[in-house]
Design a protein around this motif. Structure first.
Motif, PDB file in Angstrom:
ATOM      1  N   GLU A 108      17.914  -6.658  17.541  1.00 48.27           N
ATOM      2  CA  GLU A 108      16.821  -7.414  16.913  1.00 48.27           C
ATOM      3  C   GLU A 108      15.552  -6.565  16.796  1.00 48.27           C
ATOM      4  O   GLU A 108      15.172  -5.886  17.748  1.00 48.27           O
ATOM      5  CB  GLU A 108      16.525  -8.649  17.764  1.00 48.27           C
ATOM      6  CG  GLU A 108      15.668  -9.665  17.035  1.00 48.27           C
ATOM      7  CD  GLU A 108      15.522 -10.955  17.847  1.00 48.27           C
ATOM      8  OE1 GLU A 108      16.119 -11.029  18.942  1.00 48.27           O
ATOM      9  OE2 GLU A 108      14.820 -11.852  17.370  1.00 48.27           O
ATOM     10  N   GLU A 109      14.960  -6.565  15.588  1.00 48.41           N
ATOM     11  CA  GLU A 109      13.742  -5.783  15.329  1.00 48.41           C
ATOM     12  C   GLU A 109      13.952  -4.284  15.575  1.00 48.41           C
ATOM     13  O   GLU A 109      13.010  -3.549  15.860  1.00 48.41           O
ATOM     14  CB  GLU A 109      12.580  -6.284  16.211  1.00 48.41           C
ATOM     15  CG  GLU A 109      12.056  -7.669  15.824  1.00 48.41           C
ATOM     16  CD  GLU A 109      11.190  -7.648  14.545  1.00 48.41           C
ATOM     17  OE1 GLU A 109      11.591  -8.337  13.589  1.00 48.41           O
ATOM     18  OE2 GLU A 109      10.193  -6.938  14.517  1.00 48.41           O
ATOM     19  N   ARG A 110      15.203  -3.845  15.523  1.00 51.74           N
ATOM     20  CA  ARG A 110      15.495  -2.407  15.694  1.00 51.74           C
ATOM     21  C   ARG A 110      16.439  -1.915  14.609  1.00 51.74           C
ATOM     22  O   ARG A 110      17.086  -0.879  14.769  1.00 51.74           O
ATOM     23  CB  ARG A 110      16.107  -2.165  17.082  1.00 51.74           C
ATOM     24  CG  ARG A 110      15.125  -2.434  18.211  1.00 51.74           C
ATOM     25  CD  ARG A 110      15.633  -1.867  19.520  1.00 51.74           C
ATOM     26  NE  ARG A 110      16.813  -2.572  20.001  1.00 51.74           N
ATOM     27  CZ  ARG A 110      17.773  -1.963  20.701  1.00 51.74           C
ATOM     28  NH1 ARG A 110      17.703  -0.669  20.924  1.00 51.74           N
ATOM     29  NH2 ARG A 110      18.820  -2.638  21.130  1.00 51.74           N
ATOM     30  N   TYR A 150      12.319  -4.475   8.177  1.00 46.13           N
ATOM     31  CA  TYR A 150      13.226  -4.807   9.279  1.00 46.13           C
ATOM     32  C   TYR A 150      14.336  -5.685   8.707  1.00 46.13           C
ATOM     33  O   TYR A 150      14.101  -6.465   7.776  1.00 46.13           O
ATOM     34  CB  TYR A 150      12.478  -5.578  10.378  1.00 46.13           C
ATOM     35  CG  TYR A 150      11.624  -4.705  11.257  1.00 46.13           C
ATOM     36  CD1 TYR A 150      10.234  -4.682  11.119  1.00 46.13           C
ATOM     37  CD2 TYR A 150      12.201  -3.870  12.223  1.00 46.13           C
ATOM     38  CE1 TYR A 150       9.451  -3.871  11.921  1.00 46.13           C
ATOM     39  CE2 TYR A 150      11.410  -3.054  13.028  1.00 46.13           C
ATOM     40  CZ  TYR A 150      10.046  -3.059  12.877  1.00 46.13           C
ATOM     41  OH  TYR A 150       9.269  -2.237  13.674  1.00 46.13           O
ATOM     42  N   ASP A 152      16.770  -8.742   8.939  1.00 48.46           N
ATOM     43  CA  ASP A 152      17.031  -9.995   9.666  1.00 48.46           C
ATOM     44  C   ASP A 152      18.303 -10.583   9.062  1.00 48.46           C
ATOM     45  O   ASP A 152      19.033  -9.893   8.346  1.00 48.46           O
ATOM     46  CB  ASP A 152      15.826 -10.951   9.572  1.00 48.46           C
ATOM     47  CG  ASP A 152      15.538 -11.355   8.135  1.00 48.46           C
ATOM     48  OD1 ASP A 152      14.456 -11.915   7.896  1.00 48.46           O
ATOM     49  OD2 ASP A 152      16.397 -11.113   7.251  1.00 48.46           O
ATOM     50  N   GLY A 158      13.639  -9.270   5.619  1.00 46.77           N
ATOM     51  CA  GLY A 158      12.930  -9.023   6.897  1.00 46.77           C
ATOM     52  C   GLY A 158      11.503  -8.532   6.694  1.00 46.77           C
ATOM     53  O   GLY A 158      11.103  -8.212   5.556  1.00 46.77           O
ATOM     54  N   ARG A 159      10.737  -8.465   7.791  1.00 45.81           N
ATOM     55  CA  ARG A 159       9.318  -8.061   7.748  1.00 45.81           C
ATOM     56  C   ARG A 159       9.195  -6.673   7.110  1.00 45.81           C
ATOM     57  O   ARG A 159       9.894  -5.747   7.501  1.00 45.81           O
ATOM     58  CB  ARG A 159       8.758  -8.055   9.169  1.00 45.81           C
ATOM     59  CG  ARG A 159       7.342  -7.538   9.289  1.00 45.81           C
ATOM     60  CD  ARG A 159       6.655  -7.997  10.570  1.00 45.81           C
ATOM     61  NE  ARG A 159       7.223  -7.423  11.773  1.00 45.81           N
ATOM     62  CZ  ARG A 159       6.793  -6.295  12.365  1.00 45.81           C
ATOM     63  NH1 ARG A 159       5.832  -5.581  11.809  1.00 45.81           N
ATOM     64  NH2 ARG A 159       7.344  -5.859  13.485  1.00 45.81           N
ATOM     65  N   VAL A 196       7.534   2.692  13.019  1.00 46.47           N
ATOM     66  CA  VAL A 196       8.300   1.862  13.968  1.00 46.47           C
ATOM     67  C   VAL A 196       8.195   2.450  15.370  1.00 46.47           C
ATOM     68  O   VAL A 196       7.956   1.733  16.349  1.00 46.47           O
ATOM     69  CB  VAL A 196       9.776   1.752  13.532  1.00 46.47           C
ATOM     70  CG1 VAL A 196      10.639   1.169  14.641  1.00 46.47           C
ATOM     71  CG2 VAL A 196       9.890   0.930  12.255  1.00 46.47           C
ATOM     72  N   LYS A 200       6.400   0.575  18.524  1.00 36.37           N
ATOM     73  CA  LYS A 200       7.161   0.234  19.732  1.00 36.37           C
ATOM     74  C   LYS A 200       6.760   1.090  20.928  1.00 36.37           C
ATOM     75  O   LYS A 200       7.341   0.996  21.992  1.00 36.37           O
ATOM     76  CB  LYS A 200       8.657   0.362  19.443  1.00 36.37           C
ATOM     77  CG  LYS A 200       9.159  -0.724  18.456  1.00 36.37           C
ATOM     78  CD  LYS A 200      10.621  -0.580  18.192  1.00 36.37           C
ATOM     79  CE  LYS A 200      11.114  -1.600  17.181  1.00 36.37           C
ATOM     80  NZ  LYS A 200      10.867  -3.000  17.560  1.00 36.37           N
TER      81      LYS A 200
END
Ligand code: GRF
Length: 202
Positions: A108-110, A150, A152, A158-159, A196, A200
């Motif tokens: 998720e989110e990766r 991203y 999803d 995704g974002r 990214v 992170k």
């Protein structure tokens, strides 16, 4: 503060691999620091992206519909390959399959994807390859471009991380526009990876 962990990137491909090449080049020329492409996973046994990976001693995993008739088994194999290499970031670079919830949730989110249009316009099912550019021209757009977002559970929903804009010329054919957009993809994909990693704290 000790030395930062090297970020492990798995790249999923299906075709020529020019976006993969842009990432390989960015890591090799130092414009992406502290990252390593630990494997390329291809959905197509004859993808030129495979040769690009082999040129740079990057391990290749070929996981195709032919090897795994059942999509669930195929996706389990992809998930296992990602986990086996302790992947931190998954990059879809010209990858033509849709990842199921099981994979999205595990990363998720990766997971990031590069799309050859200015999302949210001209995205979604049936909107890939040359078709994207045909739609953009048919819609009379004066601008197009590329988006890294991203991933999803939707398709191209995704974002958004970064976008790059190119002009659409009245003389454009889909092929001419595709080539102009592809060059923009190669610029923004490495930048997206840098963003990214910063976001992170990697
Ligand atoms: C290109 O159409 C690109 O816009 C999209 O995937 C296709 C192949 O890219 N992202 P690549 O050369 O295999 O990276």
């Amino acid at each position: 503060m000790g030395k930062k962990k090297v970020i492990r990137i798995s790249v999923l491909v299906s075709g020529n691999g020019s976006n993969l090449q842009a990432l390989i080049d960015a890591i090799e020329d130092g414009s992406i620091e502290n990252a390593k492409i630990v494997q390329v996973i291809s959905s197509n046994a004859s993808a030129y992206a495979i040769e690009r990976a082999q040129e740079h001693d990057i391990p290749v995993n070929i996981i195709t519909k032919h090897d795994y008739a059942d999509i669930r088994d195929r996706m389990d194999a992809i998930l296992e390959a990602l986990n086996n290499e302790s992947t931190d970031l998954v990059v879809l670079a010209g990858y033509l399959s849709i990842l199921p919830k099981k994979v999205i949730d595990a990363y998720e989110e990766r997971i990031i994807n590069v799309h050859p249009a200015l999302l949210p316009k001209h995205g979604g099912k049936e909107c890939y390859g040359l078709k994207v550019h045909e739609k953009v021209i048919a819609a009379g757009e004066t601008e197009s471009g590329a988006t890294v977002h991203y991933v999803d559970e939707g398709i191209d929903t995704g974002r958004i991380i970064i976008q790059g804009i190119v002009p659409v010329k009245s003389s454009d054919t889909p092929e001419l526009l595709q080539a102009r957009v592809l060059k923009k993809e190669h610029q923004i994909l490495p930048e997206a990876v840098r963003m990214v990693m910063r976001e992170k704290g990697w």
